[in-house]
Design a protein around this motif. Structure first.
Motif, PDB file in Angstrom:
ATOM      1  N   LEU A 116      86.778 -63.823 -39.087  1.00  8.48           N
ATOM      2  CA  LEU A 116      85.538 -63.720 -38.315  1.00  8.48           C
ATOM      3  C   LEU A 116      84.327 -63.995 -39.201  1.00  8.48           C
ATOM      4  N   THR A 117      84.346 -63.474 -40.411  1.00 13.40           N
ATOM      5  CA  THR A 117      83.251 -63.724 -41.354  1.00 13.40           C
ATOM      6  C   THR A 117      83.143 -65.210 -41.675  1.00 13.40           C
ATOM      7  N   VAL A 118      84.276 -65.853 -41.900  1.00 14.89           N
ATOM      8  CA  VAL A 118      84.288 -67.295 -42.174  1.00 14.89           C
ATOM      9  C   VAL A 118      83.715 -68.058 -40.984  1.00 14.89           C
TER      10      VAL A 118
ATOM     11  N   LEU B 253      75.751 -73.457 -40.093  1.00 15.27           N
ATOM     12  CA  LEU B 253      75.239 -74.740 -40.579  1.00 15.27           C
ATOM     13  C   LEU B 253      75.196 -75.820 -39.495  1.00 15.27           C
ATOM     14  N   PRO B 254      76.302 -76.105 -38.804  1.00 14.19           N
ATOM     15  CA  PRO B 254      76.207 -77.138 -37.769  1.00 14.19           C
ATOM     16  C   PRO B 254      75.353 -76.733 -36.569  1.00 14.19           C
ATOM     17  N   VAL B 255      75.300 -75.447 -36.268  1.00  9.24           N
ATOM     18  CA  VAL B 255      74.439 -75.013 -35.160  1.00  9.24           C
ATOM     19  C   VAL B 255      72.973 -75.253 -35.535  1.00  9.24           C
TER      20      VAL B 255
ATOM     21  N   LEU C  55      87.614 -74.003 -36.125  1.00 12.23           N
ATOM     22  CA  LEU C  55      89.029 -74.072 -36.489  1.00 12.23           C
ATOM     23  C   LEU C  55      89.286 -73.403 -37.834  1.00 12.23           C
ATOM     24  N   ALA C  56      88.393 -73.601 -38.782  1.00 13.68           N
ATOM     25  CA  ALA C  56      88.561 -72.975 -40.103  1.00 13.68           C
ATOM     26  C   ALA C  56      88.574 -71.452 -39.977  1.00 13.68           C
ATOM     27  N   GLY C  57      87.641 -70.910 -39.225  1.00 18.67           N
ATOM     28  CA  GLY C  57      87.603 -69.459 -39.039  1.00 18.67           C
ATOM     29  C   GLY C  57      88.789 -68.945 -38.250  1.00 18.67           C
TER      30      GLY C  57
END
Length: 182
Positions: free
Chosen positions: A119-121, A128-130, A161-163
């Motif tokens: 969740l932190t990730v 950044l993208p937002v 996906l990473a998170g």
């Protein structure tokens, strides 16, 4: 009167169904990919997933700068990500999504720690993208809207996906080698 162990509410019935379904799936997973269950191979799979997600994010960044050919890398990233992610889930027994009733105390604690980190990730990377989407629309209204939306969408997809994948990757990375069978 109903027995104390019989589920009474729809949520209880769903939990019981999920545990039954999980136990069946767990039996299937234990026989799959036995050669990939070593710590070294699990870590290689985790690195492959990370590289594929990083490539997906970079694809979004390149598209933001107007490199239209870079969109091809999104498909290539998906071709690497999907099988490697599926393999990570299999070799880690998919315990990142196991019902709590099927885990012992240590597995439950490890899973919850990994989920918290995931969740932190997700929150940290998605900012950044937002911000790119928000500020590019506000500061550069004349920019190509479809290019901006595509680039931002690809970057957000990569970070989500990473998170979402982080808990399983953490569990696959940290688990010891399986005990040899006699």
């Amino acid at each position: 009167m109903t027995a104390a162990t019989e589920p009474t509410t729809p949520l209880d019935r769903y939990r019981a169904y999920r545990v039954r379904r999980w136990l069946v799936r767990e039996k299937q997973l234990t026989t799959m990919l036995p050669g990939w269950r070593t710590k070294r191979r699990r870590r290689a799979l985790v690195i492959t997933v990370i590289v594929a997600l990083a490539a997906l994010f970079v694809t979004g960044v390149l598209c933001a700068f107007g490199l239209q050919w870079a969109a091809l890398f999104a498909g290539l990233s998906a071709l690497v990500f999907l099988p490697s992610w599926t393999m990570v889930r299999i070799v880690s027994q998919a315990q990142d999504n196991a019902p709590a009733e099927t885990l012992d105390e240590m597995e439950f604690a490890e899973r919850e720690t990994a989920r918290s980190f995931g969740l932190t990730v997700t929150q940290a990377l998605t900012v950044l993208p937002v911000m790119y989407l928000v500020w590019s629309g506000a500061l550069f209204p004349e920019a190509d809207a479809s290019r901006t939306a595509y680039a931002g969408g690809v970057m957000i997809l990569a970070t989500l996906l990473a998170g979402g994948c982080a808990p399983a990757m953490i569990l696959a990375w940290t688990r010891p080698d399986p005990e040899p069978e006699n």
